[in-house]
Design an enzyme around this catalytic site. Structure first.
Site, short mmCIF file in Angstrom:
data_model
loop_
_atom_site.label_atom_id
_atom_site.label_comp_id
_atom_site.label_asym_id
_atom_site.label_seq_id
_atom_site.Cartn_x
_atom_site.Cartn_y
_atom_site.Cartn_z
N ASP A 29 68.81 -54.07 4.53
CA ASP A 29 67.79 -53.05 4.79
C ASP A 29 67.92 -51.94 3.74
O ASP A 29 69.01 -51.49 3.40
CB ASP A 29 67.97 -52.48 6.21
CG ASP A 29 66.74 -51.76 6.68
OD1 ASP A 29 66.05 -52.27 7.59
OD2 ASP A 29 66.44 -50.66 6.13
N HIS A 97 60.85 -59.57 12.25
CA HIS A 97 62.17 -59.47 11.61
C HIS A 97 63.20 -59.06 12.63
O HIS A 97 62.90 -58.37 13.60
CB HIS A 97 62.13 -58.49 10.44
CG HIS A 97 61.59 -57.14 10.79
ND1 HIS A 97 60.23 -56.88 10.86
CD2 HIS A 97 62.19 -55.98 11.11
CE1 HIS A 97 60.04 -55.62 11.19
NE2 HIS A 97 61.21 -55.05 11.37
N HIS A 99 66.76 -57.13 12.95
CA HIS A 99 67.78 -56.27 12.35
C HIS A 99 69.15 -56.74 12.85
O HIS A 99 69.31 -57.03 14.05
CB HIS A 99 67.61 -54.82 12.83
CG HIS A 99 66.32 -54.17 12.47
ND1 HIS A 99 66.23 -53.21 11.47
CD2 HIS A 99 65.07 -54.28 12.99
CE1 HIS A 99 64.99 -52.77 11.39
NE2 HIS A 99 64.25 -53.40 12.31
P1 AMP Z 1 60.93 -51.95 11.75
O1 AMP Z 1 60.89 -50.44 11.79
O2 AMP Z 1 61.65 -52.57 12.91
O3 AMP Z 1 59.57 -52.55 11.48
O4 AMP Z 1 61.87 -52.30 10.50
C1 AMP Z 1 61.41 -52.32 9.19
C2 AMP Z 1 62.64 -52.15 8.34
O5 AMP Z 1 62.34 -52.54 7.03
C3 AMP Z 1 63.16 -50.70 8.25
O6 AMP Z 1 64.50 -50.65 8.74
C4 AMP Z 1 63.07 -50.37 6.76
O7 AMP Z 1 64.15 -49.58 6.31
C5 AMP Z 1 63.09 -51.75 6.15
N1 AMP Z 1 62.46 -51.84 4.84
C6 AMP Z 1 61.27 -51.31 4.45
N2 AMP Z 1 61.02 -51.63 3.16
C7 AMP Z 1 62.08 -52.36 2.73
C8 AMP Z 1 62.43 -52.98 1.48
N3 AMP Z 1 61.62 -52.90 0.41
N4 AMP Z 1 63.61 -53.63 1.39
C9 AMP Z 1 64.44 -53.70 2.48
N5 AMP Z 1 64.16 -53.17 3.67
C10 AMP Z 1 63.00 -52.49 3.79
#
Ligand code: AMP
Ligand code: ZN
Length: 110
Positions: A29, A97, A99
């Site tokens: 992340d 996704h 986490h």
């Molecule tokens: P959610 O809030 O559950 O939709 O999680 C989306 C996650 O994607 C967040 O924890 C962000 O920090 C992560 N995220 C967003 N853009 C990127 C990226 N380019 N590379 C890696 N993680 C990302």
């Protein structure tokens, strides 16, 4: 499709890749919430847990098997898997996704 995680899977946007196979892709992340924080996503695009059905459900079990393998390889015995579904639950990227959080004592949530 204009989807951030589809672009990451396709290599169009860089990521810190941890693992990849024919069904899923795992990467760290960009804004970690714990010392270890990576995401595992199916390569097939669907938006959220609300769209799991008979056609795509198998990949969820596969992702949990990958999570068990990766955490073992990283030497992690305690971890939390989080799947936010819908904006009010904190979902910001609408490609399902999971986490995986670890590396500290994780507090309660609600
Ligand atoms: P959610 O809030 O559950 O939709 O999680 C989306 C996650 O994607 C967040 O924890 C962000 O920090 C992560 N995220 C967003 N853009 C990127 C990226 N380019 N590379 C890696 N993680 C990302
Ligand atoms: Zn996508």
């Amino acid at each position: 499709m204009d989807c951030l995680f589809c672009k990451i899977i396709a290599g169009e946007i860089p990521s810190n890749k941890l693992y990849e196979d024919e069904l899923c892709y795992a990467f760290y992340d960009i804004a970690p919430m714990a010392p270890v924080h990576f995401l595992v996503v199916p390569k097939q695009h669907f938006a959220s847990a609300a769209e799991v059905n008979g056609e795509n459900a198998a990949v969820i079990g596969h992702i949990y098997a990958v999570i068990a393998k990766l955490t073992k390889e990283l030497g992690i015995s305690s971890f939390r898997v989080v799947n936010n579904c819908g904006p009010d639950a904190g979902q910001t990227v609408f490609h399902i996704h999971f986490h995986v959080l670890a590396g500290k004592t994780l507090g309660g949530f609600a």
